[in-house]
Design a protein around this motif. Structure first.
Motif, short mmCIF file in Angstrom:
data_model
loop_
_atom_site.label_atom_id
_atom_site.label_comp_id
_atom_site.label_asym_id
_atom_site.label_seq_id
_atom_site.Cartn_x
_atom_site.Cartn_y
_atom_site.Cartn_z
N ASP A 308 17.74 47.14 62.93
CA ASP A 308 18.69 46.06 63.36
C ASP A 308 19.52 45.95 62.38
O ASP A 308 20.72 45.49 63.13
CB ASP A 308 17.48 44.68 62.64
CG ASP A 308 18.04 43.31 63.02
OD1 ASP A 308 19.19 43.55 63.78
OD2 ASP A 308 18.40 42.67 61.67
N GLN A 311 22.50 48.23 64.01
CA GLN A 311 23.63 47.02 65.11
C GLN A 311 24.13 46.68 64.59
O GLN A 311 25.86 45.65 65.41
CB GLN A 311 22.81 47.02 65.94
CG GLN A 311 21.95 47.85 66.29
CD GLN A 311 20.07 47.11 67.45
OE1 GLN A 311 20.46 46.46 68.32
NE2 GLN A 311 18.81 47.04 67.31
N SER B 750 20.96 36.84 68.05
CA SER B 750 19.41 37.23 67.29
C SER B 750 18.68 37.74 67.99
O SER B 750 17.95 38.29 68.20
CB SER B 750 18.61 36.38 66.89
OG SER B 750 20.15 35.69 65.41
N ALA B 752 19.10 39.27 70.91
CA ALA B 752 19.43 40.50 71.58
C ALA B 752 19.31 41.32 71.00
O ALA B 752 19.03 42.99 71.06
CB ALA B 752 21.40 40.76 71.87
N LEU B 753 19.12 41.34 69.26
CA LEU B 753 19.21 42.43 68.54
C LEU B 753 16.84 42.58 67.74
O LEU B 753 16.76 43.49 67.27
CB LEU B 753 20.22 41.93 67.33
CG LEU B 753 21.23 42.07 67.35
CD1 LEU B 753 21.91 41.20 65.71
CD2 LEU B 753 21.90 43.57 67.44
N ARG B 754 16.73 41.60 68.20
CA ARG B 754 15.21 41.60 68.65
C ARG B 754 14.52 43.34 69.31
O ARG B 754 15.04 43.13 69.65
CB ARG B 754 14.75 40.35 68.82
CG ARG B 754 14.69 39.28 67.87
CD ARG B 754 14.17 39.73 66.63
NE ARG B 754 14.98 40.57 65.57
CZ ARG B 754 14.64 41.07 63.91
NH1 ARG B 754 13.06 41.12 64.22
NH2 ARG B 754 15.79 41.10 63.34
#
Lengths: 325, 754
Positions: A308, A311, B750, B752-754
């Motif tokens: 995470d 990114q 958030s 998208a990043l999971r």
């Protein structure tokens, strides 16, 4: 520290004449002296490079040339470097401490060994230090370890910030051994650990990095190095991103992206670059591109957060360069 | 006594020596015939040594001896606090082959040079019969036990109102309840100066230069472990490069070095490596603390329950009294219960670390108060003032001096607390979330018996000496300041002496005791020396005051005055042919101990920012208001508070020793991986003092200040992180991954990043 012999040759030819297969070079000494004290490295012979002529920082139509013996501190503040490649300056200034930067050479920086605690403790096994002895990091403390390019032999992170910036810029290193010279891209120079984590790069015994060449990239004036770390200074990265962005109005014309703190070598991301190129300059573009950075990432018990975080690091660097903040 | 110097900002009298490298620390001593020791330590955490091969080391050039359990030096058990000393570990090393922790002493190599000793040490191989160590809460709980006592009181203290049968009933009856569990890892002191000892024998007499916070206790303990008379030992330690508690006990490498020196007929110096500092000289235990607060809707506390689990080693009991020293007394609650359980791990001996009990306890209590305030929608300061205790709960004695409410109010004003938005995540600066937090600070005021010698000398100077210590805290300068004001002399005329067990006895410098204990004795000894001086000058024919009546002659401003004559004491001493007149006096606390409670208090505030993308916490500014009685040296006092604050920043955001569950080895036992704050991590720090003398406590009114600076800071930071982000991190240190993903990111990102 084990007993060793010491030589201080005055020519590259002399220095690279492999008198002993296990001899080691010393420039600034900021890695090797530590590791010799810890008995992680026990070279029988130490060859001091400081009398060699491998110096100078020059800008030419081809790009930037940095002599391997230039100090990190001098390189960081060199006007041509700071003006043309802010990402290099920033990566250097966020490395180590002022004292170390004053001693450490650019060539040595690229060859610094990992900070993996098991590598540095001779009372524990380590495949990088003692091939075949095992890797306690995989089942042990691995918050600082890599998620990309790892193998069942080694998960140690490459520690250089500078290398991340240089890989992003597609830099090369000039190598010399005796009279023979060759040029390798830095990306090719570094090896993945696979089953041989003790072989970190393509250097042959006695071979030296004499200089670094960074291709000309006029739009690298819009570049940055973002380093995320627990402590504000004198600390290795959890994750880092070296990013350059070529912007035309609200479109991205081109980009360079590499990440650190996550790979077993400085991790170039051509796929992220492609996902940015030709796309609108928006947060959505950044988020979608950054996702590609972690394809194939293998998390360990304590470092899954890096998937995470890396990114986020890329996105934050892009936001800054793109002026979206 | 004048107060020309007390309370002013004074430069350190030893400052020049330190910055020019002339201050001799124990590891700096050089002498003829000096040999060097290097410790061998275990690489397993539990089991026993089967065999050691020392032949390679013994053959190495320069090696004088290799001591191991198979070739031991005889040592005896150490003394604990009930015996007037304080061994960090009771069992001496090398007397058996048992291993109880990783990094335990298993040998000592002595050689002509440090490098030779280290080199030889690397050649020793050791074989173990290895057992699985206990190095986690999960495996440790089956051996958990209740300590016999906590700070002289019961392990569980219940203060319940009439008709309330248990604390749980009081909680059940509370309209608002906050129940939270706080965790922290083992912390290490990591002073800049590593422990070091240099042992010199002259016949049967030992002179030892030892990095210690207590030369007198160290002497007693060394003598016991070496099996010799205390009078045969002299401990010298004029300078300490930071102690923070880990030099408050005697650790076994020191008598081991002395025993080697005795056996070899050589002086021997042993300096610990940074790695050895993690396993041989103590640490703050790991803790799990559960806080349950019950309140009325208006914030009035009716139940405070604080349960502490702390780790210990298998070789010595040490209680990190996190609840007994905090929740037991800080707030007026109708019902209070504190309790403690100990969980043994295979680690080296835990010990006092800056603000023992209070630093961890205040982390839990002051975070819980912030959480309760948020739940009640009451300002955190208002909640604290509402529950301010006027008397010591359960004992009903007042404090000798307490100005905590003033600390809150002054702090709020100086910091600008009114600008805080109580809504978490409300303040943004670009991609940074900005938050404010505060917490109370608390540390008990201790004082014990101390003696001081004051010696007025014919050259016009005065020696002020005591077997106290300066840990970098400024005791040298305190002796000079209080000596100067007591003798009405300029500071330059005072010659302080300390760090020598041959001087009049003073307590170990720990628990913020030195200033409180030693300064009353300085004042007494000064008065005594003045009286003696006057007696001498009245009786001696060569004196200009010969034959005058005592009541006609006074000591004033370094002079003797009477009968129209005035002469400085040095010239009178010279005239009567005396080199000096001296007095030794002892001072100790009296019956006030039974009538009052003694504590220092404070309020600490911080503003910080958290990056909404990557979660790093960066401090922006800190304000600290301290109620510590009389300030002796404003400059050093500020430094002490700032030092405590820097410790608190480390505790909340950076530090933590990573113990490997499987091996019991610390995974970060070095300064690259155990992070202490750098200058870049420390923002501008604003320090204010209430400066009201606590003259019930001692005549000068000064309480110690070495520890209180850390106590509120960790909670203030955690509370500010909550205010910035809405995230409660109850598990120290607060690392970026514990904050991510921040709830305040745009949901789409958030996702998208999971």
């Amino acid at each position: 520290m084990r007993p060793f012999t010491y030589e201080s040759p005055s020519s590259v030819l002399e220095a690279t004449n492999p008198g002993h297969p296990d001899s080691a070079f010393i420039a600034g000494g900021t890695t090797i002296v530590d590791l010799m004290k810890l008995e992680v490295m026990k070279p029988p012979k130490v060859v001091d490079l400081n009398a060699l002529p491998m110096r100078g920082i020059e800008m030419s139509p081809d790009g930037l040339r940095i002599g391997a013996l230039e100090k990190m501190s001098d390189t960081a503040v060199h006007p041509e470097v700071a003006a043309n490649y802010p990402v290099i300056s920033e990566a250097l200034l966020k490395s180590a401490s002022a004292q170390i930067r004053n001693m450490a050479s650019i060539g040595g920086n690229l060859l610094q060994r990992t900070r993996c605690g098991y590598f540095r403790d001779v009372n524990t096994p380590c495949n990088k230090r003692e091939p075949g002895s095992g890797c306690p990091a995989i089942g042990g403390e691995n918050r600082m370890h890599a998620i990309l390019g790892t193998s069942s032999s080694c998960v140690a992170t490459h520690a250089s910030d500078l290398a991340v910036a240089l890989v992003a810029l597609e830099a090369s290193v000039r190598l010399q051994s005796g009279a023979s010279e060759r040029l390798l891209t830095l990306d090719d120079f570094y090896l993945l650990p696979d089953g041989t984590p003790h072989q970190e790069n393509q250097l042959l015994p006695g071979e030296l990095i004499t200089e670094i060449r960074v291709p000309r990239l006029p739009w690298a004036t819009r570049s940055t190095y973002l380093k995320i770390r627990d402590r504000e200074s004198y600390e290795f990265s959890l994750t880092s991103a070296a990013v350059a962005l070529d912007v035309n109005g609200d479109q991205i014309r081109d980009a360079r992206v590499a990440v650190g703190g996550v790979g077993t070598k400085p991790w170039n991301l051509p796929e992220v670059r492609e996902a940015l190129t030709g796309k609108p300059l928006t947060l959505e573009t950044f988020v979608a591109a950054a996702k590609l950075a972690v394809a194939g990432a293998v998390p360990l018990k304590h470092n899954a957060f890096k998937i995470d975080l890396v990114q986020r690091t890329i996105i934050r660097a892009l936001i800054k360069l793109g002026g979206l903040a | 006594m004048t107060t020309k110097n007390i309370g002013k900002p004074q430069d350190r009298v030893d400052g020049k020596l330190k910055v020019t490298g002339r201050a001799m620390y124990p590891g700096d001593r050089r002498m003829e015939n000096l040999a060097y020791g290097y410790l061998l330590t275990s690489t397993v955490a539990k089991g026993s040594i089967r065999a050691m091969d020392t032949s390679g080391a013994e053959r190495t050039r320069g090696v004088l001896a290799v001591y191991t359990p198979f070739n031991p030096l005889k040592l005896y058990r150490g003394l604990d606090s009930s015996e007037g000393a304080n061994s960090g570990e009771i069992q001496p090393p090398l007397q058996d082959a048992r291993i109880l922790n990783y990094g335990q002493i298993i040998g000592l190599v002595v050689a002509e040079s440090f490098e030779q000793a280290r080199d030889a040490a690397a050649l020793v191989t050791t074989q173990y019969d290895e057992d699985n160590p206990v190095a986690s809460w999960e495996t440790g709980m089956e051996n958990a036990f209740t300590p016999e006592a906590v700070g002289g009181e019961s392990a569980t203290i219940k203060i319940l109102s009439e008709g309330v049968s248990s604390i749980d009933d009081a909680i059940k009856d509370s309209p608002v309840v906050l129940d939270a569990t706080y965790r922290e890892p083992i912390y290490h002191h990591n002073p800049m100066e590593p422990h070091a000892t240099t042992a010199v024998w002259q016949g049967d007499r030992l002179t030892i230069y030892d990095a210690t916070q207590g030369v007198v206790a160290q002497r007693l303990d060394l003598a016991a472990v070496l099996g010799i008379d205390e009078d045969m030992v002299r401990v010298l330690c004029p300078f300490v490069g930071g102690g923070f508690g880990c030099k408050g006990s005697m650790w076994m490498f020191s008598p081991l070095t002395a025993a080697a020196a005795r056996a070899l007929g050589r002086s021997v110096k042993t300096i610990l490596t940074r790695e050895q500092m993690f396993t041989l000289v103590g640490h703050r235990p790991a803790l799990i603390q559960r806080l349950t607060l019950g309140a009325k809707p208006d914030g009035t506390l009716q139940a405070v329950k604080h349960d502490v689990r702390s780790t210990v080693s298998f070789s010595k009991v040490f209680v990190e009294a996190a609840a007994h020293r905090t929740s037991r007394l800080l707030y007026k609650s109708t019902n209070i219960q504190v309790s403690q359980t100990l969980v043994p791990w295979n680690v080296g001996g835990p010990t006092f670390m800056r603000a023992p009990g209070c630093a961890p306890g205040m982390f839990a209590l002051e975070c819980a108060m912030d959480e309760l305030a948020a739940k009640l929608r009451i300002d955190p300061i208002e909640l604290r003032i509402k529950n301010n205790a006027e008397v010591f709960p359960g004992k009903n004695v007042p404090w000798s001096s307490k100005n905590l409410v003033e600390c809150y109010q002054l702090g709020a004003q100086k910091f600008g607390w009114s600008k805080r938005n109580p809504e978490p995540g409300a303040i943004r600066d670009g991609d940074w979330l900005v938050g404010m937090g505060m917490a109370s600070a608390l540390y008990p005021a201790h004082r014990s018996q101390a003696s001081v010698k004051v010696r007025l000398q014919a050259d016009g100077t005065a020696e002020v000496s005591s077997a106290t210590q300066d840990l970098g805290t400024g005791t040298w300068t305190v002796l000079a300041i209080v000596g100067a004001d007591s003798l009405e002399l300029p500071i330059e005329k005072i010659r302080p002496e300390l760090g020598d067990s041959a001087l009049p006895h003073a307590p170990t410098s720990g628990g913020s005791t030195s200033v409180a204990s030693v300064t009353p004795a300085i004042q007494r000894a000064a008065e005594s020396a003045k009286r003696k001086l006057i007696q001498f000058v009245l009786r001696d024919k060569r004196s200009p005051f010969f034959g005058m009546r005592a009541e006609d002659v006074v000591y004033r401003d370094g002079k003797i005055e009477g009968g129209g004559k005035s002469a400085d004491f040095g010239s009178v001493l010279t005239a009567i042919g005396r080199g000096a007149v001296e007095a030794v006096e002892m001072a100790e606390p009296g019956e006030e101990e039974q009538k009052y409670a003694f504590h220092s208090f404070g309020a600490q505030f911080c503003e910080l920012r958290v990056n909404r993308w990557t979660g790093e916490v960066r401090l922006q500014r800190i304000t600290s208001v301290m109620d510590i009685g009389t300030v002796v040296n404003l400059k050093a006092a500020r430094s002490q508070i700032i030092g405590g604050i820097v410790f608190g920043i480390g505790m909340a955001l950076l530090e933590g020793s990573v113990l490997e569950e499987k091996t019991g080895r610390y995974g970060n036992a070095n300064f690259a991986d155990y992070l202490v704050a750098t200058n870049a991590d420390v923002p501008y720090v604003d320090v204010y003092f209430i400066d009201k003398p606590d003259t019930i406590f001692n005549p000068l009114g000064a309480r110690g200040i070495g520890e209180i600076g850390i106590t509120g800071m960790p909670a203030a930071i955690a509370n500010a992180v909550y205010n910035a982000t809405g995230n409660r991190v109850r598990d120290f240190p607060i690392l970026p991954e514990k904050l991510l993903p921040l709830g305040l990111n745009q949901p789409a990102i958030s996702m998208a990043l999971r």
